[in-house]
Design a protein around this motif. Structure first.
Motif, PDB file in Angstrom:
ATOM      1  N   VAL A   1      40.451  57.997  37.929  1.00  0.00           N
ATOM      2  CA  VAL A   1      39.657  57.831  39.098  1.00  0.00           C
ATOM      3  C   VAL A   1      38.749  56.680  39.069  1.00  0.00           C
ATOM      4  O   VAL A   1      38.507  56.063  37.788  1.00  0.00           O
ATOM      5  N   GLN A   2      38.091  55.993  40.111  1.00  0.00           N
ATOM      6  CA  GLN A   2      37.374  54.908  40.161  1.00  0.00           C
ATOM      7  C   GLN A   2      35.954  55.345  40.655  1.00  0.00           C
ATOM      8  O   GLN A   2      35.779  56.184  41.733  1.00  0.00           O
TER       9      GLN A   2
ATOM     10  N   LYS B   1      39.564  47.569  34.620  1.00  0.00           N
ATOM     11  CA  LYS B   1      40.755  47.261  35.230  1.00  0.00           C
ATOM     12  C   LYS B   1      41.741  48.638  34.634  1.00  0.00           C
ATOM     13  O   LYS B   1      41.662  48.763  33.466  1.00  0.00           O
ATOM     14  N   VAL B   2      42.669  48.919  35.360  1.00  0.00           N
ATOM     15  CA  VAL B   2      43.956  49.835  34.920  1.00  0.00           C
ATOM     16  C   VAL B   2      45.107  49.205  35.556  1.00  0.00           C
ATOM     17  O   VAL B   2      45.213  48.898  36.485  1.00  0.00           O
ATOM     18  N   VAL B   3      46.178  49.451  34.297  1.00  0.00           N
ATOM     19  CA  VAL B   3      47.411  49.037  34.698  1.00  0.00           C
ATOM     20  C   VAL B   3      48.541  50.208  34.499  1.00  0.00           C
ATOM     21  O   VAL B   3      48.414  50.747  33.556  1.00  0.00           O
TER      22      VAL B   3
ATOM     23  N   LYS C   1      44.706  48.053  47.412  1.00  0.00           N
ATOM     24  CA  LYS C   1      43.769  47.251  48.250  1.00  0.00           C
ATOM     25  C   LYS C   1      42.476  48.217  48.465  1.00  0.00           C
ATOM     26  O   LYS C   1      41.326  47.699  48.746  1.00  0.00           O
ATOM     27  N   SER C   2      42.461  49.548  48.281  1.00  0.00           N
ATOM     28  CA  SER C   2      41.550  50.526  48.182  1.00  0.00           C
ATOM     29  C   SER C   2      40.825  50.473  47.019  1.00  0.00           C
ATOM     30  O   SER C   2      39.585  50.948  46.778  1.00  0.00           O
ATOM     31  N   HIS C   3      41.369  50.273  45.675  1.00  0.00           N
ATOM     32  CA  HIS C   3      40.961  50.463  44.500  1.00  0.00           C
ATOM     33  C   HIS C   3      40.881  49.058  43.653  1.00  0.00           C
ATOM     34  O   HIS C   3      41.978  49.202  42.777  1.00  0.00           O
ATOM     35  N   PRO C   4      40.304  48.035  44.021  1.00  0.00           N
ATOM     36  CA  PRO C   4      40.573  46.862  43.279  1.00  0.00           C
ATOM     37  C   PRO C   4      40.496  47.009  41.879  1.00  0.00           C
ATOM     38  O   PRO C   4      39.369  47.727  41.314  1.00  0.00           O
ATOM     39  N   GLY C   5      41.397  46.247  41.188  1.00  0.00           N
ATOM     40  CA  GLY C   5      41.297  46.552  39.525  1.00  0.00           C
ATOM     41  C   GLY C   5      42.393  47.291  39.167  1.00  0.00           C
ATOM     42  O   GLY C   5      42.617  47.531  37.977  1.00  0.00           O
TER      43      GLY C   5
ATOM     44  N   ALA D   1      43.123  37.468  35.713  1.00  0.00           N
ATOM     45  CA  ALA D   1      42.445  36.735  36.900  1.00  0.00           C
ATOM     46  C   ALA D   1      41.958  37.736  37.784  1.00  0.00           C
ATOM     47  O   ALA D   1      41.035  37.235  38.702  1.00  0.00           O
ATOM     48  N   GLY D   2      42.443  38.718  38.041  1.00  0.00           N
ATOM     49  CA  GLY D   2      41.956  39.771  39.175  1.00  0.00           C
ATOM     50  C   GLY D   2      42.934  39.618  40.283  1.00  0.00           C
ATOM     51  O   GLY D   2      42.482  40.141  41.338  1.00  0.00           O
ATOM     52  N   ALA D   3      44.029  38.960  40.475  1.00  0.00           N
ATOM     53  CA  ALA D   3      44.887  38.813  41.433  1.00  0.00           C
ATOM     54  C   ALA D   3      46.262  38.123  41.028  1.00  0.00           C
ATOM     55  O   ALA D   3      46.111  37.163  40.113  1.00  0.00           O
ATOM     56  N   PHE D   4      47.287  38.556  41.495  1.00  0.00           N
ATOM     57  CA  PHE D   4      48.546  38.294  41.271  1.00  0.00           C
ATOM     58  C   PHE D   4      48.866  36.826  41.994  1.00  0.00           C
ATOM     59  O   PHE D   4      48.403  36.635  43.039  1.00  0.00           O
TER      60      PHE D   4
END
Length: 373
Positions: free
Chosen positions: A187-188, A207-209, A322-326, A352-355
């Motif tokens: 959860v965020q 961040k989570v992957v 899009k709803s949970h950045p990171g 970097a926070g973005a592909f």
């Protein structure tokens, strides 16, 4: 514990990404599953394969080429960091044609592939039967083999050694791996931090992957990530050891460093059933003998199966929620071939926070509502 990035999944995809992140000096925690979990790495044949990948999808063709470009350097660095051998040979690769129709179709496919990306060199060539025999004079191919396509950039890497080296390197560089754990929830919170509930602990990260293979879909649903994936069973056979005779891997056949021959893999829609079957062993053996009749003399000493992760179109998914950045997802069925890309460009995008725009074709947005459901 607190981390900059938590990677859920310690297989080839997750571990490659984690290595790229920890090399950037980030605090990384990898949460790996339990031994009984369905592991795609178990069904990986170890091919680092460009060949005809991306036929009909130039974006995937380009991604595969980029990964193969740097695979040798990736292996060299991995061996240095881990201190163990990671067998890899870029001796080229063959995909045999069985029958005249298959040979004609391969010719057409190679022409299409070459025309997809203007300006790229043609690195896969079509060999008729005499040319194939000259390439491998020590191999007697079956009468149905009419030729083959040959890509000089293809090769083979030991997937288990690669995975072991990745885990060692991550820890040596200061990363953390928690094995035998099940992530129950992610959860965020209001501060934008992710709370990852696993085992008897909760990790906190910026961040989570999600790289947990078949387990990513359920976790992604809580983070605004629709991840349409399904299992595809792959079975593999291993023969007894013999003297070296096959210096170039063939799609479906490869002689390993210790002398055994790996046969397979299958592509079966069997749900979550990861059991081996006699039918698969029979069909794989028959196909191998059709390619190289002398294989009929070898004993099969091992058979195993694993579940690959497949998307509706067979191509990877790389996306940020899009709803949970990171929150990011990374999933594919080519964990060995794309390992070098995952450790570089995919890890770079997450850090970097973005592909990059080059990966826009791999978001779940490409799927229909039917696929996503």
């Amino acid at each position: 514990m607190n981390a900059d990035v938590v990677v859920v999944g310690g297989g080839l995809v997750g571990a490659s990404i984690a290595l790229g992140l920890v090399k950037k000096g980030l605090e990384v925690l990898v949460i790996d599953g339990e031994d009984r979990d369905f592991r795609a790495s178990n069904a990986n044949g170890g091919l680092v394969w460009q060949h005809t990948k991306g036929l009909g999808n130039p974006h995937y063709q380009a991604l595969t080429r980029q990964s193969v470009d740097v695979w040798g350097a990736f292996r060299d660095e991995l061996e240095h960091l881990a201190g163990i051998e990671v067998p890899y040979q870029q001796s080229g690769g063959l995909q045999l044609c069985l029958g005249e129709n298959a040979f004609s179709k391969r010719r057409s496919d190679l022409e299409r592939l070459h025309n997809q990306i203007v300006g790229t060199p043609s690195e896969t060539e079509l060999l008729d039967r005499p040319a194939l025999d000259r390439l491998l004079p020590g191999v007697r191919f079956g009468k149905d083999v009419t030729g083959a396509s040959y890509c000089r950039r293809d090769g083979f890497a030991n997937p288990l050694a690669t995975l072991a080296a990745l885990h060692i390197a991550i820890v040596r560089l200061g990363g953390h791996i928690r094995g035998g754990m099940t992530v129950r929830n992610v959860v965020q919170n209001d501060a934008g931090l992710f709370l990852i509930d696993y085992g008897y602990e909760t990790a906190t990260a910026s961040k989570v992957v999600l790289a947990a293979g078949l387990g990513s879909a359920a976790l992604g649903a809580h983070l605004g990530l629709a991840i349409p994936i399904s299992p595809l069973r792959g079975q593999i056979l291993i023969t007894e050891r013999v003297e070296p005779f096959l210096p170039v891997p063939i799609l479906g056949l490869a002689q390993l460093q210790e002398g055994t021959v790996m046969i397979g893999t299958t592509h079966e829609h069997a749900g979550l059933d990861a059991a081996v079957t006699a039918d698969a062993a029979t069909s794989m053996s028959a196909e191998a003998v059709r390619m190289i009749p002398a294989l009929a003399m070898l004993k099969v000493v091992r058979q195993w199966a694993g579940l690959r992760v497949m998307t509706p179109d067979g191509y990877p998914i790389y996306a940020q929620s899009k709803s949970h950045p990171g929150a990011f997802v990374a999933t594919c069925h080519s964990g060995v071939t794309l390992a070098a890309a995952h450790a570089t460009m995919i890890a770079d995008g997450i850090a970097a926070g973005a592909f990059p725009n080059d990966l826009a074709a791999f978001t779940p947005d490409r799927f229909s509502k039917t696929d996503l459901n």
